[in-house]
Design an enzyme around this catalytic site. Structure first.
Site, PDB file in Angstrom:
ATOM      1  N   CYS A   2       0.845  -1.191   0.000  1.00  0.00           N
ATOM      2  CA  CYS A   2       0.000   0.000   0.000  1.00  0.00           C
ATOM      3  C   CYS A   2       0.880   1.241   0.000  1.00  0.00           C
ATOM      4  O   CYS A   2       2.065   1.175   0.306  1.00  0.00           O
ATOM      5  CB  CYS A   2      -0.902   0.018   1.225  1.00  0.00           C
ATOM      6  N   ARG A  27       1.509   1.088  -5.989  1.00  0.00           N
ATOM      7  CA  ARG A  27       1.604   0.175  -4.842  1.00  0.00           C
ATOM      8  C   ARG A  27       0.247  -0.375  -4.419  1.00  0.00           C
ATOM      9  O   ARG A  27       0.183  -1.289  -3.594  1.00  0.00           O
ATOM     10  CB  ARG A  27       2.244   0.895  -3.651  1.00  0.00           C
ATOM     11  N   TRP A  74      -3.924  -1.800  -1.323  1.00  0.00           N
ATOM     12  CA  TRP A  74      -3.979  -3.103  -1.967  1.00  0.00           C
ATOM     13  C   TRP A  74      -4.513  -4.063  -0.920  1.00  0.00           C
ATOM     14  O   TRP A  74      -3.877  -4.301   0.110  1.00  0.00           O
ATOM     15  CB  TRP A  74      -2.599  -3.531  -2.445  1.00  0.00           C
ATOM     16  N   ASN A 100       0.582  -0.213   6.077  1.00  0.00           N
ATOM     17  CA  ASN A 100       1.023  -1.121   5.025  1.00  0.00           C
ATOM     18  C   ASN A 100       1.593  -2.351   5.713  1.00  0.00           C
ATOM     19  O   ASN A 100       2.428  -2.223   6.613  1.00  0.00           O
ATOM     20  CB  ASN A 100       2.089  -0.457   4.155  1.00  0.00           C
ATOM     21  N   GLY A 101       1.153  -3.549   5.290  1.00  0.00           N
ATOM     22  CA  GLY A 101       1.650  -4.770   5.911  1.00  0.00           C
ATOM     23  C   GLY A 101       0.513  -5.660   6.369  1.00  0.00           C
ATOM     24  O   GLY A 101      -0.642  -5.488   5.984  1.00  0.00           O
ATOM     25  N   GLU A 481       9.048 -15.642 -18.560  1.00  0.00           N
ATOM     26  CA  GLU A 481       8.857 -14.203 -18.369  1.00  0.00           C
ATOM     27  C   GLU A 481       7.857 -13.642 -19.377  1.00  0.00           C
ATOM     28  O   GLU A 481       7.006 -12.814 -19.029  1.00  0.00           O
ATOM     29  CB  GLU A 481      10.198 -13.484 -18.479  1.00  0.00           C
ATOM     30  N   LYS A 485       4.334 -11.816 -18.365  1.00  0.00           N
ATOM     31  CA  LYS A 485       3.962 -10.462 -18.790  1.00  0.00           C
ATOM     32  C   LYS A 485       2.565 -10.451 -19.415  1.00  0.00           C
ATOM     33  O   LYS A 485       1.768  -9.567 -19.148  1.00  0.00           O
ATOM     34  CB  LYS A 485       4.980  -9.911 -19.794  1.00  0.00           C
ATOM     35  N   GLU A 488      -0.274 -11.272 -16.662  1.00  0.00           N
ATOM     36  CA  GLU A 488      -0.496 -10.288 -15.604  1.00  0.00           C
ATOM     37  C   GLU A 488      -1.074  -8.984 -16.135  1.00  0.00           C
ATOM     38  O   GLU A 488      -1.737  -8.255 -15.397  1.00  0.00           O
ATOM     39  CB  GLU A 488       0.795 -10.032 -14.821  1.00  0.00           C
ATOM     40  N   HIS A 504       5.846 -33.500 -23.040  1.00  0.00           N
ATOM     41  CA  HIS A 504       5.536 -34.196 -21.789  1.00  0.00           C
ATOM     42  C   HIS A 504       4.267 -33.642 -21.129  1.00  0.00           C
ATOM     43  O   HIS A 504       4.107 -33.754 -19.912  1.00  0.00           O
ATOM     44  CB  HIS A 504       6.714 -34.096 -20.820  1.00  0.00           C
ATOM     45  N   LYS A 603       3.017  -3.145  -7.224  1.00  0.00           N
ATOM     46  CA  LYS A 603       4.411  -3.140  -7.678  1.00  0.00           C
ATOM     47  C   LYS A 603       5.359  -3.772  -6.656  1.00  0.00           C
ATOM     48  O   LYS A 603       6.202  -4.581  -7.000  1.00  0.00           O
ATOM     49  CB  LYS A 603       4.833  -1.694  -7.950  1.00  0.00           C
TER      50      LYS A 603
END
Length: 608
Positions: A2, A27, A74, A100-101, A481, A485, A488, A504, A603
């Protein structure tokens, strides 16, 4: 995860707080709110959704006051709603807190407080903090915060104001980042220095289990035992222009286009004209590099994919065994480490909670820690024995792009340095790779100058429901990666795997509607990748290739080709990732989605 901003001074608090929150909205953007002290008492305004909703409300219903705190959220405990949005108030509406946390023991504390008559209005873990402060307040807000801290388990960055001390903010930190700024006639607090840059460059990074009282001219810091500490001031070197869009429509595309200049700057900084690789700030001497037996890498998300590429670099150039762990698993698997193991922790923000826990785990088991981070003074920086800064500059878009390239570059340079130190790299190869590195920025720019070809590819396939990404060797991590991208940002299901693993299991997914992105630059696994492409074509799959410029033959085997310049295979991940970043960007834009702030993501992941 946050964003926190607080202001006490001579100006109106709300404009300062809103501008700071704008810089921190990456954030968290589920809800936002402010609390301000004025002649009417404590005024709190909160809105669900992005910061613009709160900004509009405050334009319609302005509030004044020169002391205030703000928050962009968040969600962890409690769905996004006005009741769960921060700031949170006590029973008397005299105290407010932003947080935040995660408070891990909040259930027990909540039940205890309810038994003593406290009334709760939200589903959050945060609200117990403001009730603890209310209960412990006897005329000293800093002391009340310290009393509350002694009851809390978990991670937190906190800021609180109260009607009884109208020109004061008290802040506290344990595990989540918090910075305090001292300006001309004002005090500020924030989750990140970028939020207060307009008002001061003189900051203090609060330590774990420390709390601070700040007003317009003074700063007092005490630890959880009540012992006072002298503030350690640092100067911020960021520029405001670095954290703006610079004429681009989105932060993400700006950051993708910054990669050639970034690589050039790092090369100029790190490689001398005589081909010496320099890590002046890193304090590598104390890591015992000469006696290393193995390397353990610890990271999350995109940084984990960078670690996987780093494994190839280190094993090829330094000839050391390398193990790569997702940090959230590393901390719980009882890893076998000793004084001859180097743990390499990678985090863009330097605040990633699981990676920080991995650093602490490594130290407890006797290993030394080298961190690769982008933020000087961050928690992982301060917890490590040595730090290599990747020098990516501020990265605002939630999806990491230029920081990934900066991490790859730092890992390659460290591998070259270590290989030379250990005598495991031949002089000719060392010089060749440095020459290739110096040519890399122009090659990256060539890809960006031809970005319209990626845009056309995106138009053709933006309606697909699923994607598969395949790669081998140095480019296997880039398959992961690229898939990350896309999913998300665009919310399209995407999966990455090693091309040899396709048969497989994943090959069962392929049909005539299924695009498969195959990373096929020139190199020793190129023929193997061609075989995988033929397996896809035999099942009527759609093939999108990332291939080396001049390879006209591959177009006969694919539905679409995105080209990169010729490059040494070891350096190819630094080029092949750019079309993958652009593909995710354009597919997201074409589907009308928010590319900088995708849903459910933030982020900096500062909670477990």
């Amino acid at each position: 995860m946050c964003g926190i901003v607080g202001y006490v001074g001579e100006e109106q608090a709300v404009p300062v707080i809103l501008e700071g929150l704008r810089r921190l909205e990456y954030r968290g953007y589920d809800s936002a709110g402010v609390a301000v002290l004025n002649h009417s008492g404590m005024q709190v305004v909160k809105e669900v959704g992005k910061l613009k909703m709160l900004r509009q409300r405050l334009q319609d219903e302005p509030i004044t006051g020169t002391t205030g705190i703000g928050h962009t959220r968040w969600a962890t405990h409690g769905v996004p709603s006005q009741l769960n949005a921060h700031p949170h108030c006590d029973c008397t509406n005299s105290f407010t807190v932003v947080h935040n946390g995660i408070i891990e023991n909040y259930t027990d504390l909540r039940n205890e407080l309810i038994e003593r008559g406290h009334r709760f209005a939200s589903d959050t873990d945060t609200e117990i903090v403001v009730h603890l402060i209310e209960e412990n307040y006897t005329g000293d807000l800093l002391e009340a915060m310290l009393q509350a801290m002694r009851r809390l388990s978990g991670a937190y960055a906190l800021a609180t104001i109260c009607m009884h001390e109208p020109d004061t903010i008290v802040a506290a930190r344990c595990g989540s980042p918090l910075v305090i700024g001292c300006g001309n006639g004002c005090g500020l607090v924030a989750s990140d220095a970028s939020a207060i840059l307009e008002h001061t460059r003189k900051v203090v990074y609060l330590e774990d289990y420390h709390a601070a009282r700040l007003d317009r001219s003074r700063l007092v810091i005490r630890d959880i035992k009540g012992v006072q500490h002298e503030p350690l001031f640092k100067e911020i070197n960021l520029n405001l222009t670095d954290i703006e869009k610079g004429g681009h429509p989105h932060y993400m595309i700006k950051e993708i286009f910054e990669q050639p200049a970034l690589v050039n700057d790092v090369i100029m900084r790190r490689i001398s004209p005589s081909n010496e690789i320099q890590f002046r700030e890193a304090r590598l001497e104390g890591l015992g590099l000469e006696s290393l037996e193995r390397i353990q890498m610890v990271s999350c998300g995109t940084a984990y994919h960078a670690s996987m590429v780093g494994k190839y670099f280190l094993e090829n150039l330094a000839r050391l065994p390398v193990e790569v762990d997702i940090a959230s698993e590393f901390r719980y698997r009882s890893p076998v480490l000793n004084e001859n193991t180097l743990v390499v922790a990678i985090s863009q923000s330097g605040e990633t909670a699981d990676t920080l826990a991995g650093v602490k785990e490594a130290h407890e088991r006797g290993a030394k820690v080298l961190s690769l981070i982008n933020v000087e003074g961050s928690s992982i920086d301060r917890a490590s024995d040595s730090t290599l800064y990747v020098y990516a500059g501020p990265e605002i878009a939630v999806a990491s792009t230029k920081a990934y390239s900066a991490q790859l570059l730092a890992l390659l340079l460290f591998s070259l340095h270590l290989g030379r130190k250990r005598g495991t790299i031949e002089s000719d190869l060392y010089r060749t790779l440095l020459d290739e590195l110096r040519a890399l920025p122009k090659k990256m720019q060539w890809i960006l100058d031809n970005h319209e070809t990626v845009k056309l590819c995106s138009k053709k396939f933006s309606g697909a429901a699923h994607f598969l990404y395949l790669g081998r060797s140095f480019n296997y991590p880039n398959a992961l990666e690229g898939a990350l991208k896309l999913k998300e940002l665009s919310y399209i299901h995407a999966e990455g795997c090693g091309a040899g693993e396709m048969k497989h299991g994943p090959i069962a997914l392929i049909d005539g509607t299924f695009p498969v992105v195959c990373i096929t630059p020139a190199g020793r696994v190129y023929e193997k990748m061609l075989s995988n492409i033929e397996e896809i074509r035999a099942r009527k799959g759609i093939v999108i290739a990332v291939a080396t410029e001049g390879n006209a033959e591959i177009a006969k085997h694919c539905d679409y080709v995105m080209y990169i310049p010729t490059v040494n295979e070891m350096l190819s991940p630094l080029l092949t990732v750019i079309p993958l970043q652009l593909l995710a960007y354009y597919v997201t834009i074409l589907n009308g989605l928010d590319v900088d702030q995708p849903r459910n993501l933030a982020k900096s992941v500062t909670v477990e």
